[in-house]
Design an enzyme around this catalytic site. Structure first.
Site, PDB file in Angstrom:
ATOM      1  N   SER A  58      -5.451   5.508  -0.550  1.00 22.31           N
ATOM      2  CA  SER A  58      -5.708   4.134  -0.460  1.00 22.31           C
ATOM      3  C   SER A  58      -6.432   3.108  -1.480  1.00 22.31           C
ATOM      4  CB  SER A  58      -5.091   3.605   0.390  1.00 22.31           C
ATOM      5  OG  SER A  58      -5.403   2.400   0.366  1.00 22.31           O
ATOM      6  N   SER A  59      -6.425   3.020  -2.438  1.00 18.49           N
ATOM      7  CA  SER A  59      -7.576   1.564  -3.033  1.00 18.49           C
ATOM      8  C   SER A  59      -8.050   0.879  -1.940  1.00 18.49           C
ATOM      9  CB  SER A  59      -7.220   0.955  -4.452  1.00 18.49           C
ATOM     10  OG  SER A  59      -6.943   2.087  -5.257  1.00 18.49           O
ATOM     11  N   ASN A  86      -1.053   5.806   2.701  1.00 16.91           N
ATOM     12  CA  ASN A  86      -1.259   6.387   1.752  1.00 16.91           C
ATOM     13  C   ASN A  86      -2.154   6.726   2.210  1.00 16.91           C
ATOM     14  OD1 ASN A  86      -1.780   5.963  -0.899  1.00 16.91           O
ATOM     15  ND2 ASN A  86      -1.932   4.619  -1.432  1.00 16.91           N
ATOM     16  N   THR A 116      -1.944   2.769  -8.068  1.00 15.50           N
ATOM     17  CA  THR A 116      -3.657   3.533  -8.687  1.00 15.50           C
ATOM     18  C   THR A 116      -2.858   4.179 -10.208  1.00 15.50           C
ATOM     19  OG1 THR A 116      -4.284   2.688  -7.149  1.00 15.50           O
ATOM     20  CG2 THR A 116      -5.032   5.220  -8.759  1.00 15.50           C
ATOM     21  N   GLY A 149      -2.542  -2.951  -2.078  1.00 14.97           N
ATOM     22  CA  GLY A 149      -0.962  -3.667  -1.887  1.00 14.97           C
ATOM     23  C   GLY A 149      -1.938  -4.916  -0.948  1.00 14.97           C
ATOM     24  N   SER A 171       0.323  -0.973  -0.226  1.00 19.49           N
ATOM     25  CA  SER A 171      -0.173   0.152  -0.232  1.00 19.49           C
ATOM     26  C   SER A 171       0.782   1.033  -0.266  1.00 19.49           C
ATOM     27  CB  SER A 171      -1.209   0.191   1.240  1.00 19.49           C
ATOM     28  OG  SER A 171      -1.586   1.412   1.184  1.00 19.49           O
ATOM     29  N   GLY A 172       0.408   1.967  -0.665  1.00 21.04           N
ATOM     30  CA  GLY A 172       1.270   3.263  -0.723  1.00 21.04           C
ATOM     31  C   GLY A 172       2.471   3.419  -2.199  1.00 21.04           C
ATOM     32  N   GLU A 221      -1.090  -5.213   2.971  1.00 21.03           N
ATOM     33  CA  GLU A 221      -0.786  -4.192   4.169  1.00 21.03           C
ATOM     34  C   GLU A 221      -0.690  -4.628   5.701  1.00 21.03           C
ATOM     35  OE1 GLU A 221      -4.398  -1.388   2.785  1.00 21.03           O
ATOM     36  OE2 GLU A 221      -4.695  -3.175   4.198  1.00 21.03           O
TER      37      GLU A 221
END
Length: 1161
Positions: free
Chosen positions: A161-162, A158, A113, A385, A108-109, A387
């Site tokens: 973050s998605s 993030n 995306t 991602g 993540s981050g 986490e």
């Protein structure tokens, strides 16, 4: 074509393809990534795999310039870039007619995306299409801000973050234009609607709506400040650095309009979002062991926005209906809930409504992209991602499971599949050991023995109400089922899994509730009772009390979706982007060594490099290889009719590729080094260029012939029926420039650098006494110049002749021109208010034609031309005398083609013989184009003229110039550096023994006067891989001053290494230990235990002595694989070839060079 590494001599930073790293260790990989990251090169590659490091700032190399640079370019022509990967996908789809996909992975981050956005943006730019196709492109691009608003949120790792996964498929027609698409979404993190960790936010749309809505919308929806809503209060901070929620709300509205959503539908969507916010403000209190709403006023707005009865809403939040059955009798019982159960029911309703709203938006996007066209597709996987948070719950467990699956497919399609392919094709190969995380995937999703998901489903199937003991029961069963598994551990709060990315501790609290994912029938009936048609459409469920099947759990859904996704990805040709997060501060130029090294380890970059180096960089089925490279040989072009394997052999032998550089399997050809593939591509490009030049040459020849015919006809029309023609002027080709302006910069400076000469000729200009003087006539778009020469009378250049403008005639001041009706070469240019110019020129018809075109273009009218045998022209005033008028009388006489002039006072009599009739037209059959030289006409007749009796001429009569092009004046002597070079000798001249004894200084002086020999006549050996230096994108620096490379004069941009490293921002959590780099665990130990044998166990080869030569002459590369050098340079010889070409290295450059330009040392 000039490749990027030849034309951009920018600063080298590390290695752009890590397959070429001299040492393959995690430390060397991290160091290489750090060098490039600090110089703002965020992209690096491992063969076809792209590694992207999040820069946490906007980079400058994503504009139209980069799109043009990478569009249609081979992968090796430019530095690594996400546009190169996107272009390769798009081109492979068109060429091979195969579906493509890109798997973007990372924690993540790490920038997944953003990478997906750039890929979609690039494909939208380079693909063609009309108005409907443009609409599809708009839908694809605008789907990002829409789904991000409803599906993304700020986390501690993030800012965007998605919180859901999506797989975007873009469908293309046969012409490569996008015709439609579809989006598949996975596992929206619904729990974020009702609670968030400290330092995080809810979904973006809640903040966008509260800050960006209009006053009328705020009044209708009862919107207040952000602090008013309970569902937004858990994170503790509503602001995000660099984010303007009000502005983003306008982008969301624009995206909804592009999707075709009407205003009333948009209003219904935001009504539901506002209703979810108000629903979270309903609080409960305990009265007699039962829950009651603390303040009924908080029921007003949720009931109003959902358009349901307030009492009905109150009843469904604090009670639940149970169906009981005794034998054949059934009964319904309403049970009042306690406070905990009421809060659970309220949150379940909020999460259920929001999740269904999100699914509706995905359907809207798919409807806007729906198409019936069947073609190829490009898939882009943008999924959450890996986490690790302070508290990791059921959502993190599912997210990390999906990342395990993606890691598994990466291993299967790159490492495992590659080695299995070598075995199946009988290719000689040394196996590479690697860690396969399938053991972790089986621990989670296996059915026999039961994995963690199966155990959860069994426990959830026995749940009938919310209880505290069910999670503890789940923990015990998980421990019993996975006892002894080396990747599973039990702990006090829950359990620990040794993922491929590290050790993660999961809290068991709430696992069963979130896995069960059941929206009670009472709440579904409540929403179905709404008066709002849109809200009712979100709940089309058919409630059945007799259903006996086990309800689908969230775990089983995500497991099925993940496996379906993997199956879909395996049907496509995969491409990979491995995203790396350099720090946890979200600041540019901040590098955390241990964090990056951990990501390099668990992403398997080292194993990927080792497999690429030990294996084959390129493999293709025989048929596809023949289709692409058949053009290289006459035997295989255009079709190979024999065995495909033999056809591949023919191609390889034709390019002299060494046998150890490729192997032929059962159905595929394998090429070892990327440089060998580059060589094939370059040869293919050269062959296509060669054929293209043949076609261009034929077309240009045809087009030039047609243009010449058109010009001759236009010229003939100007004087048709009015003036006799010269015998050899009808069918000649027009040249335009007869004095060589390109070689005379002094004349070009006088006319003007930006002025393009349409016609230039050396003419004779006659004065008032009919005395001729030579002038250079130059016609441009706006003016006519007469240029002469004068002697400098003062200064250091005294006595020298310089060129000056004697007269400049603007086209708008020209009244008309006049000529005689005979075949003479005289022409008078009449001015409106000034004196006229009486000229004699050889190419008068071409001049008139060109002048007439300039009149049409500049003045929008034709040139006025008069024909008469008695002409007058005004002369210039001189001294005290007036200007006056002079006459020119033309008389026919038997004097042949050469005019005879007889001046008498103010009258000039011109005697001239008859030419061709005035109605003569050009004969296109005699139009001849001579390639490589200008077809200047020869005015000398091929047979003697008839023997006319020549009249006795008076003594004053003088013959005019013969019909030949006037001789050019002598060109000025060039400076030594600009002196014209003599023609090259066909072969290098041998140095005699006497010459070798000349002193060194004399030899240098003599050598400077000797022209270097030409390169060898034989073609360069095509089978030599050229190791090119790493090409780089321009580094971003505040000091953007470009330095000039002394060798090539190319601008060199310094890196931004002078910026001070910014301080790390504090993490909002007091206990930030979860933000540290996670421990590698068992997976890391297995990765570390895999060590290759150095050199495959073979001893090191002895070092070869370097062979060097010294350049005797300057040489400039004539082709892409050649090496440029200057006299005196020391070149290291790598290999000597027959035919006079050697392979050498000069500094960091390597290429072929002519052996007769150097001498051995």
């Amino acid at each position: 074509m000039v490749y990027h590494w030849q034309s951009h001599n920018v600063k080298l930073s590390g290695v752009d393809d890590m397959v070429l790293l001299p040492k393959i260790t995690e430390d060397s990989i991290v160091e290489n990534l750090k060098k490039r990251y600090m110089d703002d090169y965020i992209f690096t590659c491992i063969g076809p795999v792209l590694v992207s490091v999040n820069p946490f700032k906007q980079m400058p190399y994503f504009g139209e310039k980069e799109v043009e640079m990478y569009q249609g370019a081979a992968p090796y022509e430019n530095p690594p870039h996400i546009y190169a990967l996107a272009d390769e996908m798009y081109r492979n789809m068109l060429i091979d007619n195969e579906n493509q996909c890109v798997i973007i992975s990372g924690e993540s981050g790490a920038g997944k995306t953003v990478a997906a956005k750039y890929i979609m943006s690039y494909i939208a730019r380079v693909s063609g299409g009309g108005q409907r196709v443009q609409h599809i492109k708009d839908v694809i691009l605008e789907s990002n801000p829409l789904l991000e608003a409803f599906g993304n949120a700020k986390t501690v790792r993030n800012n965007n973050s998605s919180r859901f996964g999506k797989y975007v498929e873009i469908l293309f027609g046969n012409g490569g234009q996008p015709e439609g698409g579809r989006i598949s979404n996975f596992l929206l993190e619904k729990s974020r609607v009702t609670t968030q960790n400290a330092g995080e936010r809810n979904f973006h749309i809640f903040y966008q709506l509260c800050t960006g809505a209009s006053n009328n919308m705020k009044r209708d929806f009862g919107l207040e400040s952000l602090d008013y809503y309970t569902y937004l209060s858990y994170g503790g901070n509503h602001k995000v650095d660099g984010t303007n929620d009000a502005h983003d709300f306008q982008e969301t509205l624009k995206a909804m309009s592009v999707m075709g959503m009407a205003e009333n539908l948009q209003t219904d969507v935001f009504r539901v979002v506002a209703g979810v916010l108000h629903l979270g403000n309903i609080m409960f209190e305990e009265r007699g062991n039962y829950a009651q709403v603390s303040d009924n006023r908080y029921l007003d707005f949720p009931a109003y926005l959902f358009q349901v009865d307030q009492g009905h809403l109150n009843n469904k939040l604090i009670s639940r209906r149970f169906d009981s059955k005794w034998g054949s009798q059934s009964d319904t019982i309403d049970v009042t809930l306690n406070v905990e159960q009421a809060v659970y029911t309220r949150n379940a309703l909020a999460k259920g409504v929001y999740a269904r709203l999100f699914d509706f938006l995905v359907k809207c996007v798919n409807s806007a992209m729906e198409t019936t066209v069947t073609g190829q597709s490009i898939g882009i996987l943008d999924i959450y991602g890996f986490e690790i948070f302070e508290r990791n719950g059921f959502e993190q467990f599912c997210i990390n499971f999906v990342n395990e699956k993606l890691q598994q497919i990466f291993i299967e399609l790159t490492l495992k599949a590659e080695q299995e392919e070598y075995m199946s094709e009988n290719i000689q190969w040394t196996p590479i050991d690697y860690f396969n995380n399938k053991v972790v995937c089986d621990l989670i999703e296996s059915k026999r023995p039961p994995g963690l998901f199966s155990v959860m489903d069994d426990v959830c199937a026995t749940m009938h109400a919310v209880s505290e003991g069910v999670d503890q029961d789940l923990q015990k069963k998980l421990t019993n089922a996975s006892a002894g598994h080396q990747h599973y551990q039990s702990c006090k709060e829950g359990f620990i899994i040794h993922h491929y990315a590290g050790i993660v501790s999961y809290s068991i609290e709430g696992f069963c509730d979130r896995n069960r994912d059941v929206l009670f029938p009472d709440l579904i009936e409540l929403m179905q009772s709404s008066k709002n048609e849109f809200l009712r459409s979100l709940f089309p469920d058919q409630i059945s009390t007799s259903a006996k099947s086990r309800p689908t759990t969230a775990g089983s859904k995500i497991r099925a979706q993940a496996n379906a996704l993997v199956d879909e990805l395996k049907k496509c040709t995969p491409h990979y982007i491995r995203c790396i997060k350099p720090n946890e501060t979200k600041r540019p130029r901040d590098w955390e060594e241990l964090r990056v090294k951990h990501q390099v380890e668990y992403l398997g970059l080292k194993e990927n490099i080792r497999v690429r180096r030990a294996g084959f960089a390129y493999r293709r089925p025989f048929r596809k290889f023949l289709n692409r490279y058949a053009i290289l040989t006459k035997e295989t072009w255009p079709h190979w009719k024999g065995d495909e394997k033999q056809g591949v052999e023919v191609i390889m032998k034709s390019v002299n590729m060494e046998r150890n550089q490729y192997q032929l399997g059962i159905s595929k050809v394998f090429i070892k080094a990327p440089e060998s593939l580059f060589m094939l591509e370059e040869l293919r490009e050269r062959r296509y260029n060669q054929y293209a030049r043949v076609i261009q040459k034929a077309f240009k020849k045809y087009f030039a012939r047609r243009q010449n015919e058109k010009q001759k006809n236009e010229a003939a029309e100007l004087v048709f029926g009015k003036k006799e023609r010269r015998r050899y002027s009808l069918n000649r080709n027009f040249v335009g420039d007869y004095i060589g302006l390109d070689l005379r910069p002094s004349l070009q400076n006088l006319v003007g650098r930006r002025e393009k000469a349409a016609f230039a000729e050396v003419v004779k200009k006659y004065d008032r006494r009919f005395k001729p003087v030579r002038r250079d006539l130059v016609l441009t778009s706006h003016s006519l110049f007469l240029i002469g020469r004068e002697q400098v009378k003062k200064g250091p250049n005294k006595g020298k002749y310089v060129e000056i403008i004697k007269r400049k005639l603007n086209l708008e001041n020209i009244s008309h021109v006049s000529l005689s009706t005979f075949q003479d070469d005289f022409i008078i240019i009449h001015m409106k208010e000034e004196y006229d110019s009486f000229l004699e020129m050889v190419f008068k018809t071409e001049f008139l034609t060109t002048l007439n075109k300039k009149f049409q273009a500049h003045l929008a009218r034709n040139l006025h031309i008069k024909f008469s045998n008695l002409l007058e022209f005004k002369v210039k005033k001189e001294g005290w005398g007036g200007g006056g008028v002079r006459q020119v009388k033309f008389v026919s006489a038997a004097v042949g083609d050469m005019a005879v002039l007889k001046p008498s006072g103010k009258t000039l009599t011109v005697l001239i013989g008859h030419g061709l009739p005035s109605n003569t037209k050009p004969d296109v059959r005699h139009s001849v184009m001579v390639q490589g030289q200008r077809n200047l006409p020869s005015r000398m007749p091929t047979k003697p003229p008839p023997n006319y009796p020549a009249p006795a001429l008076p003594a004053s009569a003088t013959p005019a110039t013969r019909r030949q092009a006037p001789a050019r004046p002598p060109a000025p002597t060039p400076a030594p550096s600009q002196a014209a070079t003599p023609i090259r000798a066909p072969f290098p001249l041998p140095v005699s023994a006497a010459a070798q004894k000349v002193p060194q200084n004399a030899q240098q002086t003599r050598r400077a006067q000797i022209r270097p020999p030409p390169p060898p006549s034989e073609p360069a050996p095509p089978d030599q891989p050229i190791v090119r230096p790493g090409s780089r994108l321009q580094a971003v620096s505040k000091t953007a001053a470009a330095k000039t490379n002394q060798a090539g004069g190319v601008r060199v941009f310094p890196g931004a290494g002078q910026l001070k490293q910014e301080m790390k921002s504090p993490v909002p959590n007091e206990n930030a230990s979860f933000m540290r780099t996670p421990e590698a665990g068992v997976a890391g130990q297995k990765r570390a235990s895999v060590k290759p044998v150095p050199g495959g166990g073979k001893p090191k080869p002895p070092a070869k002595p370097k062979k060097q030569v010294k350049a005797m002459y300057d040489y400039s590369a004539q082709d892409l694989d050649e090496l440029s050098f200057q006299e005196g340079d020391i070149i290291e010889v790598i290999k000597e070839f027959d035919g006079g070409w050697w392979l050498g290295r000069l500094g960091e450059l390597q290429g072929l060079f002519p052996a007769n330009y150097v001498e051995k040392m």
